[in-house]
Design a protein around this motif. Structure first.
Motif, PDB file in Angstrom:
ATOM      1  N   GLN A 104     -11.667 -43.148 -48.094  1.00  0.00           N
ATOM      2  CA  GLN A 104     -12.263 -44.423 -47.704  1.00  0.00           C
ATOM      3  C   GLN A 104     -13.584 -44.205 -46.968  1.00  0.00           C
ATOM      4  O   GLN A 104     -14.560 -44.923 -47.188  1.00  0.00           O
ATOM      5  CB  GLN A 104     -11.290 -45.194 -46.815  1.00  0.00           C
ATOM      6  N   ASP A 105     -13.614 -43.206 -46.090  1.00  0.00           N
ATOM      7  CA  ASP A 105     -14.847 -42.910 -45.341  1.00  0.00           C
ATOM      8  C   ASP A 105     -15.977 -42.484 -46.274  1.00  0.00           C
ATOM      9  O   ASP A 105     -17.140 -42.855 -46.067  1.00  0.00           O
ATOM     10  CB  ASP A 105     -14.592 -41.824 -44.307  1.00  0.00           C
ATOM     11  N   GLU A 106     -15.640 -41.702 -47.289  1.00  0.00           N
ATOM     12  CA  GLU A 106     -16.668 -41.263 -48.237  1.00  0.00           C
ATOM     13  C   GLU A 106     -17.251 -42.442 -49.000  1.00  0.00           C
ATOM     14  O   GLU A 106     -18.462 -42.516 -49.213  1.00  0.00           O
ATOM     15  CB  GLU A 106     -16.078 -40.237 -49.207  1.00  0.00           C
TER      16      GLU A 106
ATOM     17  N   ILE B 281     -21.689 -46.430 -49.865  1.00  0.00           N
ATOM     18  CA  ILE B 281     -22.201 -47.804 -49.891  1.00  0.00           C
ATOM     19  C   ILE B 281     -23.224 -48.017 -48.784  1.00  0.00           C
ATOM     20  O   ILE B 281     -24.232 -48.703 -48.973  1.00  0.00           O
ATOM     21  CB  ILE B 281     -21.039 -48.803 -49.769  1.00  0.00           C
ATOM     22  N   ALA B 282     -22.976 -47.399 -47.627  1.00  0.00           N
ATOM     23  CA  ALA B 282     -23.903 -47.546 -46.497  1.00  0.00           C
ATOM     24  C   ALA B 282     -25.282 -46.979 -46.825  1.00  0.00           C
ATOM     25  O   ALA B 282     -26.303 -47.482 -46.341  1.00  0.00           O
ATOM     26  CB  ALA B 282     -23.330 -46.861 -45.259  1.00  0.00           C
ATOM     27  N   GLU B 283     -25.321 -45.936 -47.652  1.00  0.00           N
ATOM     28  CA  GLU B 283     -26.615 -45.353 -48.028  1.00  0.00           C
ATOM     29  C   GLU B 283     -27.477 -46.339 -48.812  1.00  0.00           C
ATOM     30  O   GLU B 283     -28.699 -46.203 -48.849  1.00  0.00           O
ATOM     31  CB  GLU B 283     -26.387 -44.069 -48.846  1.00  0.00           C
TER      32      GLU B 283
ATOM     33  N   GLU C 284     -21.000 -41.078 -38.289  1.00  0.00           N
ATOM     34  CA  GLU C 284     -22.191 -40.368 -37.820  1.00  0.00           C
ATOM     35  C   GLU C 284     -22.766 -39.426 -38.866  1.00  0.00           C
ATOM     36  O   GLU C 284     -23.949 -39.086 -38.806  1.00  0.00           O
ATOM     37  CB  GLU C 284     -21.860 -39.599 -36.543  1.00  0.00           C
ATOM     38  N   GLU C 285     -21.948 -38.974 -39.793  1.00  0.00           N
ATOM     39  CA  GLU C 285     -22.455 -38.112 -40.856  1.00  0.00           C
ATOM     40  C   GLU C 285     -21.582 -38.242 -42.090  1.00  0.00           C
ATOM     41  O   GLU C 285     -20.489 -38.808 -42.039  1.00  0.00           O
ATOM     42  CB  GLU C 285     -22.504 -36.647 -40.409  1.00  0.00           C
TER      43      GLU C 285
ATOM     44  N   ARG D  33     -18.169 -36.193 -46.746  1.00  0.00           N
ATOM     45  CA  ARG D  33     -18.122 -35.169 -47.793  1.00  0.00           C
ATOM     46  C   ARG D  33     -18.701 -33.858 -47.280  1.00  0.00           C
ATOM     47  O   ARG D  33     -18.225 -32.780 -47.602  1.00  0.00           O
ATOM     48  CB  ARG D  33     -18.870 -35.659 -49.021  1.00  0.00           C
ATOM     49  N   LYS D  34     -19.731 -33.948 -46.437  1.00  0.00           N
ATOM     50  CA  LYS D  34     -20.352 -32.751 -45.872  1.00  0.00           C
ATOM     51  C   LYS D  34     -19.361 -32.013 -44.981  1.00  0.00           C
ATOM     52  O   LYS D  34     -19.302 -30.778 -44.982  1.00  0.00           O
ATOM     53  CB  LYS D  34     -21.593 -33.129 -45.062  1.00  0.00           C
ATOM     54  N   GLN D  35     -18.541 -32.750 -44.243  1.00  0.00           N
ATOM     55  CA  GLN D  35     -17.534 -32.125 -43.394  1.00  0.00           C
ATOM     56  C   GLN D  35     -16.544 -31.331 -44.234  1.00  0.00           C
ATOM     57  O   GLN D  35     -16.171 -30.211 -43.885  1.00  0.00           O
ATOM     58  CB  GLN D  35     -16.797 -33.193 -42.584  1.00  0.00           C
TER      59      GLN D  35
END
Length: 237
Positions: free
Chosen positions: A189-191, A196-198, A207-208, A211-213
């Motif tokens: 869900q966060d991804e 969408i936020a992008e 905060e980041e 997927r990078k995490q």
């Protein structure tokens, strides 16, 4: 000598540079502002009271109190209306092709719309619908919409599913097409929120990029599982 209070472009420049003092306000404007400030100070004494409590004590109020209470009512009403406007949606609306123009193209000025094209029986589409249900409750000022792909767009190819279109003022501002874009069934869900936020449609508190995490954790795991040169030398001995 030119009147320093005159509404001229030259006087405005001189005021900005501090050469002329600020323009004097007419007496009636000053009196009106003073009256508003006075009323607002009275309003603060009622801020912890409900409208029902105000009405119960209405007989004890003087003229100034009544004016302050009316101002307070107007402020509370404006706040309520702003909240209602901001929290206008909160759920994912199912539409057909016939609804497209009304619900998306004519949705409203400065309104973001998220459209998910899906089909039943495609697991990733089901997953995204579940995520969007949660996001719609989180971002109630954004309109979330879903539609069976071929109902909304005749002959829309299944290979392009899932598809998400992001609209502003009825125009597409971003699009995410096909399973590879979403990263498959591991999509969280966060991804999806970050993706969408992008596009600018929602204001995420993440905060980041999640997927990078995951990628950083994967690389750390790989590095710790690879034998070091020292370990290899020890095994050779």
């Amino acid at each position: 000598m030119q009147d320093p209070n005159a509404d001229t472009e030259w006087n405005d420049i001189l005021r900005r540079k501090g050469i002329l003092p600020p323009k004097e306000k007419p007496q009636d404007e000053e009196e009106e502002e003073a009256e508003i400030l006075k009323l607002q100070s009275v309003v603060k004494t009622y801020e912890d009271m409900t409208l029902e409590e105000l009405e119960d004590n209405e007989d004890e109020f003087g003229e100034e109190d009544e004016r302050a209470i009316e101002l307070y009512r107007q402020q509370r009403m404006a706040q309520w209306q702003a909240t209602q406007l901001k929290n206008k949606f909160g759920e994912v609306l199912e539409i057909s092709g016939q609804d497209y123009v009304q619900e998306i193209t004519k949705a409203g000025k400065d309104l973001w719309v998220i459209l998910h094209l899906y089909k039943q029986g495609i697991p990733l589409c089901t997953l995204i619908n579940n995520h969007l249900t949660v996001l719609a409750r989180k971002f109630k000022d954004v309109k979330f919409v879903k539609s069976i792909s071929t109902t909304c767009i005749p002959n829309y190819p299944d290979k392009n599913l899932p598809t998400i279109f992001v609209y502003l003022d009825g125009e597409i501002r971003a699009q995410f097409i096909g399973p590879l874009v979403f990263g498959g069934m591991n999509l969280t869900q966060d991804e999806l929120e970050w993706k969408i936020a992008e596009s600018g449609a929602i204001k995420t508190d993440l905060e980041e990029n999640p997927r990078k995490q995951i990628q950083d954790q994967l690389m750390t795991s790989i590095r710790t599982s690879i034998p070091t040169k020292k370990d290899s030398d020890s095994e050779d001995d």
